[in-house]
Design a protein around this motif. Structure first.
Motif, PDB file in Angstrom:
ATOM      1  N   THR A   1      38.787  46.261  35.710  1.00  0.00           N
ATOM      2  CA  THR A   1      37.452  47.156  35.282  1.00  0.00           C
ATOM      3  C   THR A   1      36.690  47.287  37.177  1.00  0.00           C
ATOM      4  O   THR A   1      36.816  46.478  37.519  1.00  0.00           O
ATOM      5  CB  THR A   1      36.364  45.829  34.375  1.00  0.00           C
ATOM      6  N   SER A   2      35.721  48.026  36.270  1.00  0.00           N
ATOM      7  CA  SER A   2      34.730  48.357  36.276  1.00  0.00           C
ATOM      8  C   SER A   2      33.721  47.279  37.639  1.00  0.00           C
ATOM      9  O   SER A   2      32.987  47.238  37.708  1.00  0.00           O
ATOM     10  CB  SER A   2      33.390  49.410  36.408  1.00  0.00           C
ATOM     11  N   LYS A   3      33.702  46.115  37.030  1.00  0.00           N
ATOM     12  CA  LYS A   3      32.788  45.148  36.795  1.00  0.00           C
ATOM     13  C   LYS A   3      33.382  44.071  38.104  1.00  0.00           C
ATOM     14  O   LYS A   3      33.596  42.812  37.857  1.00  0.00           O
ATOM     15  CB  LYS A   3      32.251  44.214  35.974  1.00  0.00           C
ATOM     16  N   GLY A   4      35.113  44.892  38.430  1.00  0.00           N
ATOM     17  CA  GLY A   4      35.932  43.377  38.969  1.00  0.00           C
ATOM     18  C   GLY A   4      36.582  42.355  38.352  1.00  0.00           C
ATOM     19  O   GLY A   4      37.194  41.596  38.949  1.00  0.00           O
ATOM     20  N   ARG A   5      36.993  42.732  36.985  1.00  0.00           N
ATOM     21  CA  ARG A   5      37.283  41.617  36.276  1.00  0.00           C
ATOM     22  C   ARG A   5      38.588  42.250  36.071  1.00  0.00           C
ATOM     23  O   ARG A   5      39.171  43.571  35.916  1.00  0.00           O
ATOM     24  CB  ARG A   5      36.427  41.375  35.111  1.00  0.00           C
ATOM     25  N   LEU A   6      39.861  41.163  35.910  1.00  0.00           N
ATOM     26  CA  LEU A   6      41.389  41.624  35.580  1.00  0.00           C
ATOM     27  C   LEU A   6      41.627  41.262  35.115  1.00  0.00           C
ATOM     28  O   LEU A   6      42.200  39.782  34.175  1.00  0.00           O
ATOM     29  CB  LEU A   6      42.557  41.123  37.279  1.00  0.00           C
ATOM     30  N   PHE A   7      42.737  41.748  34.336  1.00  0.00           N
ATOM     31  CA  PHE A   7      43.318  41.994  32.501  1.00  0.00           C
ATOM     32  C   PHE A   7      44.677  42.249  33.079  1.00  0.00           C
ATOM     33  O   PHE A   7      45.075  42.789  34.043  1.00  0.00           O
ATOM     34  CB  PHE A   7      42.954  42.472  31.162  1.00  0.00           C
ATOM     35  N   SER A   8      45.750  41.158  32.297  1.00  0.00           N
ATOM     36  CA  SER A   8      47.478  41.564  32.448  1.00  0.00           C
ATOM     37  C   SER A   8      47.576  41.901  30.336  1.00  0.00           C
ATOM     38  O   SER A   8      46.872  40.901  30.222  1.00  0.00           O
ATOM     39  CB  SER A   8      48.240  40.519  32.992  1.00  0.00           C
ATOM     40  N   MET A   9      48.637  42.142  30.472  1.00  0.00           N
ATOM     41  CA  MET A   9      49.095  43.068  29.370  1.00  0.00           C
ATOM     42  C   MET A   9      50.439  42.458  29.481  1.00  0.00           C
ATOM     43  O   MET A   9      50.880  43.068  30.565  1.00  0.00           O
ATOM     44  CB  MET A   9      48.527  44.186  28.579  1.00  0.00           C
ATOM     45  N   ALA A  10      51.682  41.945  28.236  1.00  0.00           N
ATOM     46  CA  ALA A  10      52.828  43.321  28.219  1.00  0.00           C
ATOM     47  C   ALA A  10      52.560  45.179  27.542  1.00  0.00           C
ATOM     48  O   ALA A  10      52.000  44.736  26.818  1.00  0.00           O
ATOM     49  CB  ALA A  10      53.544  42.175  26.484  1.00  0.00           C
ATOM     50  N   SER A  11      53.673  44.751  28.824  1.00  0.00           N
ATOM     51  CA  SER A  11      53.307  46.877  28.839  1.00  0.00           C
ATOM     52  C   SER A  11      55.260  47.173  27.929  1.00  0.00           C
ATOM     53  O   SER A  11      55.378  48.730  27.930  1.00  0.00           O
ATOM     54  CB  SER A  11      53.717  47.152  29.641  1.00  0.00           C
ATOM     55  N   ALA A  12      55.675  46.873  27.588  1.00  0.00           N
ATOM     56  CA  ALA A  12      57.463  46.912  27.935  1.00  0.00           C
ATOM     57  C   ALA A  12      57.191  46.582  25.947  1.00  0.00           C
ATOM     58  O   ALA A  12      57.168  45.931  25.365  1.00  0.00           O
ATOM     59  CB  ALA A  12      58.543  46.441  28.095  1.00  0.00           C
TER      60      ALA A  12
ATOM     61  N   GLY B   1      47.926  37.623  17.236  1.00  0.00           N
ATOM     62  CA  GLY B   1      47.260  39.176  17.368  1.00  0.00           C
ATOM     63  C   GLY B   1      47.800  39.663  18.292  1.00  0.00           C
ATOM     64  O   GLY B   1      49.467  39.179  18.267  1.00  0.00           O
ATOM     65  N   PRO B   2      47.838  41.179  18.006  1.00  0.00           N
ATOM     66  CA  PRO B   2      49.291  42.390  18.448  1.00  0.00           C
ATOM     67  C   PRO B   2      50.012  41.093  20.321  1.00  0.00           C
ATOM     68  O   PRO B   2      49.074  40.419  21.631  1.00  0.00           O
ATOM     69  CB  PRO B   2      48.625  43.698  18.988  1.00  0.00           C
ATOM     70  N   TYR B   3      51.138  41.034  20.169  1.00  0.00           N
ATOM     71  CA  TYR B   3      51.924  41.733  21.824  1.00  0.00           C
ATOM     72  C   TYR B   3      51.750  41.631  22.713  1.00  0.00           C
ATOM     73  O   TYR B   3      51.460  40.781  24.327  1.00  0.00           O
ATOM     74  CB  TYR B   3      53.002  40.980  21.180  1.00  0.00           C
ATOM     75  N   TYR B   4      50.985  42.995  22.576  1.00  0.00           N
ATOM     76  CA  TYR B   4      49.966  43.369  23.638  1.00  0.00           C
ATOM     77  C   TYR B   4      48.765  43.325  23.915  1.00  0.00           C
ATOM     78  O   TYR B   4      48.635  44.017  25.170  1.00  0.00           O
ATOM     79  CB  TYR B   4      50.853  44.756  24.028  1.00  0.00           C
ATOM     80  N   GLN B   5      48.670  42.522  23.750  1.00  0.00           N
ATOM     81  CA  GLN B   5      46.457  42.820  23.833  1.00  0.00           C
ATOM     82  C   GLN B   5      46.871  42.417  25.110  1.00  0.00           C
ATOM     83  O   GLN B   5      47.086  41.265  25.845  1.00  0.00           O
ATOM     84  CB  GLN B   5      45.836  41.685  22.907  1.00  0.00           C
ATOM     85  N   PRO B   6      46.209  42.537  26.088  1.00  0.00           N
ATOM     86  CA  PRO B   6      45.323  42.249  27.057  1.00  0.00           C
ATOM     87  C   PRO B   6      44.750  40.645  27.499  1.00  0.00           C
ATOM     88  O   PRO B   6      43.857  40.276  26.979  1.00  0.00           O
ATOM     89  CB  PRO B   6      43.699  42.965  27.438  1.00  0.00           C
ATOM     90  N   HIS B   7      44.792  39.971  28.617  1.00  0.00           N
ATOM     91  CA  HIS B   7      44.498  38.424  28.783  1.00  0.00           C
ATOM     92  C   HIS B   7      43.539  38.893  29.681  1.00  0.00           C
ATOM     93  O   HIS B   7      44.413  38.626  31.517  1.00  0.00           O
ATOM     94  CB  HIS B   7      45.709  37.780  29.086  1.00  0.00           C
ATOM     95  N   GLU B   8      42.228  38.893  30.397  1.00  0.00           N
ATOM     96  CA  GLU B   8      41.498  37.847  31.466  1.00  0.00           C
ATOM     97  C   GLU B   8      42.503  36.688  32.095  1.00  0.00           C
ATOM     98  O   GLU B   8      42.225  35.856  31.850  1.00  0.00           O
ATOM     99  CB  GLU B   8      39.897  37.303  30.996  1.00  0.00           C
ATOM    100  N   LEU B   9      42.193  36.786  33.314  1.00  0.00           N
ATOM    101  CA  LEU B   9      42.759  36.408  34.479  1.00  0.00           C
ATOM    102  C   LEU B   9      41.371  35.436  34.913  1.00  0.00           C
ATOM    103  O   LEU B   9      40.972  35.623  35.550  1.00  0.00           O
ATOM    104  CB  LEU B   9      43.362  37.028  35.531  1.00  0.00           C
ATOM    105  N   THR B  10      40.857  34.105  33.944  1.00  0.00           N
ATOM    106  CA  THR B  10      39.954  33.494  34.342  1.00  0.00           C
ATOM    107  C   THR B  10      40.133  32.665  35.440  1.00  0.00           C
ATOM    108  O   THR B  10      38.978  32.950  36.350  1.00  0.00           O
ATOM    109  CB  THR B  10      40.048  32.789  33.146  1.00  0.00           C
ATOM    110  N   THR B  11      41.139  32.327  35.689  1.00  0.00           N
ATOM    111  CA  THR B  11      41.289  32.356  37.353  1.00  0.00           C
ATOM    112  C   THR B  11      40.562  32.932  38.445  1.00  0.00           C
ATOM    113  O   THR B  11      40.284  32.528  39.573  1.00  0.00           O
ATOM    114  CB  THR B  11      42.410  31.049  37.782  1.00  0.00           C
ATOM    115  N   LEU B  12      39.800  33.927  38.445  1.00  0.00           N
ATOM    116  CA  LEU B  12      40.113  34.564  39.333  1.00  0.00           C
ATOM    117  C   LEU B  12      38.325  35.062  38.980  1.00  0.00           C
ATOM    118  O   LEU B  12      37.967  36.143  39.642  1.00  0.00           O
ATOM    119  CB  LEU B  12      40.906  36.354  39.073  1.00  0.00           C
ATOM    120  N   ARG B  13      38.047  34.885  38.150  1.00  0.00           N
ATOM    121  CA  ARG B  13      36.714  34.689  37.970  1.00  0.00           C
ATOM    122  C   ARG B  13      35.540  34.386  38.884  1.00  0.00           C
ATOM    123  O   ARG B  13      36.067  33.438  39.382  1.00  0.00           O
ATOM    124  CB  ARG B  13      35.968  34.501  36.113  1.00  0.00           C
TER     125      ARG B  13
END
Length: 590
Positions: free
Chosen positions: A281-292, A315-327
């Motif tokens: 994101t534009s705030k430097g936050r990182l998310f990951s998700m299942a893409s297949a 929720g949907p299996y493809y929802q984004p998850h924030e990498l909270t360890t990188l906050r």
């Protein structure tokens, strides 16, 4: 001077500017010789006479030495006349054509000038590698394309982005529409087809069976690769510019939205592997998700400790998850390999997570921890132990089972230093992961490389910047990594402003390739793997040979410039390289 018989491998990476400077100095010294064929012939006669005199003098000296030593030649070192077989050919600059324009003469003088000019006059896409999926040559039945060849559909077109798989091609046109081709999209289609329209897309990421597109507004769209699935899936309702009017999308797609986004925050960058994707994101936050569609990531590449299909949030299996360890870390660069991820923050620190069976995370492989599901900090200072240098990572790249880092290392004062070069910056490039195909670029064939290893041909290079009258490090402008092969564009000083000057020529940036080549994806025309960065020939060989005969030169890629196209439009464009799965594309980008 480059040899005539073959394209040189990259050793010391002489820059185009340095080559141009040497050529200019030689041209000034031999102005009369090179511009007057009659005088050149006369100069050659003088040379032959001088050589005869020297040979005769050497003979007299030898006889004198014989008699001065009582008829015996001393067994000591003495100067021999150089063997003509060992002398390089003397190459003269081609004479200017009478009646030719200044532009024609500049094409004759400089291969780089010709390449840059043609890249502006004939924008498009060149591709090479595996054509089993009708990707690099949609209208051809050839199994391989051995050297870069133009895809006719894209002649005269500018693109925002392009991604290639062995069976899928995806691109964003100048208007922001998505185009697809290849057998995974449709076996009946022989040319790129517009699929997702009107979303103003700016970049792409692809997985095993889905495409993700990022729009200029920060929206992320995910759609199936197959035309059949696009037609059969759920089609969302779309708003219209007409108030209170909506319609149904002609194809199926999803809109991906990370949670807890602030009002001004939006997704700014995306990257994808075989089963996962990263959203920055534009705030430097990182998310990951299942893409297949058919697989949930199980190799730690999501960076969320313990996350699996069985315990994923509601929720949907493809929802984004924030990498909270990188906050708290302002993430700025992201990259994905097939099953791993690597990211860097604004302070130049690097974190990696995912599969590490080949050492692609930058750590030694451990059978008990082959999967790292939490972002781990790479100990970069160990790479410069004892050097009195402080490293800062400037960019990251990944592909297949490899990761790449570019580093600015600054010289600092230390107890053992002599005080020289304090503050000097050295630019280095490192690689880790699988090297059996040569993708480490360090002249070795290594199965597993956990500790990042320096690529010598792309490290500790400098050039003289005449504009600023100083020596500067040569960095990389970009790295593109496919599943087994890599391309790097040097950020050497380029020159594209010679349009209204007399005698000057354009020159671009050096570009090198290395790694797996079993499908001819390196564009060398040969099939052998290459474990050190190497040049390839210019893209347009027909135009090159028409002007310059059989002389061989290296390909230089054109940096961003503002030019006027054939249709009269003035645009800012550049050539870019994209390494995909067993194939490569070089395209005109906006």
């Amino acid at each position: 001077m480059l040899p005539k018989t073959s394209v040189p491998k990259l050793t010391s990476l002489p820059t185009a500017r340095a080559a141009s400077t040497r050529a200019s100095m030689q041209s000034r010294y031999n102005t009369r010789v090179l511009s007057a064929p009659a005088y050149a012939a006369k100069r050659q006669q003088h040379f032959m006479r001088s050589l005869a005199v020297i040979t005769a003098a050497a003979g007299v000296a030898t006889v004198s030495q014989y008699y001065l030593n009582d008829g015996r030649l001393l067994n000591t070192a003495y100067a021999e006349a150089p063997s003509t077989a060992e002398q390089p050919d003397i190459q003269f600059e081609k004479p200017r054509k009478r009646g030719a324009t200044k532009e024609e003469n500049r094409d004759l003088v400089s291969s780089q000038h010709l390449q840059v000019r043609r890249s502006w006059e004939n924008p498009g896409v060149y591709a090479c590698g595996s054509n089993a999926g009708k990707v690099v040559a949609p209208d051809s039945d050839a199994s391989y394309i051995k050297t870069p060849r133009r895809i006719k559909f894209f002649d005269g077109k500018l693109l925002r982005d392009i991604k290639l798989d062995s069976n899928l091609g995806a691109a964003i046109d100048e208007q922001g529409n998505l185009l697809q081709w290849g057998v995974d999209y449709s076996k009946e289609t022989t040319q790129p087809t517009v699929t997702l329209k009107g979303k103003n897309l700016i970049s792409l990421a692809i997985s095993k069976d889905r495409i993700m597109g990022l729009s200029s507004s920060g929206k992320v769209y995910s759609l199936p690769v197959s035309a059949a699935d696009q037609a059969a899936g759920t089609k969302p309702s779309e708003s219209s510019w007409i108030p209170f009017w909506s319609s149904t999308s002609p194809i199926s797609y999803r809109t991906i939205t990370p949670s807890d986004m602030s009002y001004s925050e939006k997704v700014s960058t995306i990257a994808g592997g075989q089963e996962h994707a990263l959203l920055l994101t534009s705030k430097g936050r990182l998310f990951s998700m299942a893409s297949a569609t058919d697989a949930f990531p199980t190799r730690g590449q999501l960076g969320v400790p313990g996350l699996s299909w069985d315990n994923k949030p509601t929720g949907p299996y493809y929802q984004p998850h924030e990498l909270t360890t990188l906050r708290g870390f302002n993430i700025a660069k992201i990259a994905c390999g097939d099953y791993h991820s690597i990211v860097a923050d604004t302070d130049g620190r690097v974190f990696s997570f995912g599969n590490n069976t080949s050492g692609q995370l930058g750590f030694d492989y451990n059978t008990e921890s082959a999967v790292v599901d939490t972002p781990a900090l790479l100990p970069l200072q160990k790479l410069y132990a004892g050097s009195s240098q402080t490293p800062v990572v400037t960019s990251v790249a990944a592909g297949g089972a490899n990761s790449y880092l570019t580093v600015d290392a600054t010289k600092i004062a230390s107890r053992n230093s002599d005080g020289r070069h304090i503050g000097r910056v050295t630019a280095d490039t490192f690689a880790c992961g699988a090297g059996i195909y040569g993708s480490l670029g360090n002249s070795r064939w290594t199965h597993v490389q956990g500790t990042p290893t320096k690529i010598p041909a792309l490290s500790s290079l400098f050039e003289y910047d005449e504009t600023n009258n100083t020596v500067i490090p040569i960095r990389l402008a970009s790295i593109s990594a496919g599943n087994k092969h890599v391309a790097a564009v040097m950020n050497n000083v380029a020159h594209t402003g010679a349009l209204n000057t007399d005698g000057e020529t354009y020159w671009g940036r050096d570009i090198v390739f290395w790694g797996g080549n079993e499908h001819y994806q390196l564009g060398t025309g040969k099939r052998n793997n290459v474990n050190t960065p190497t040049y390839i020939q210019p893209l347009d060989q027909v135009a090159e040979r028409k002007v310059r005969g059989k002389e061989e030169h290296r390909f230089q890629i054109t940096p961003r410039s503002t030019v006027r196209l054939a249709d009269g439009r003035k645009v800012s464009m550049e050539q870019r390289v994209e390494c995909g799965r067993d194939c490569t594309a070089i395209y005109s980008g906006v």
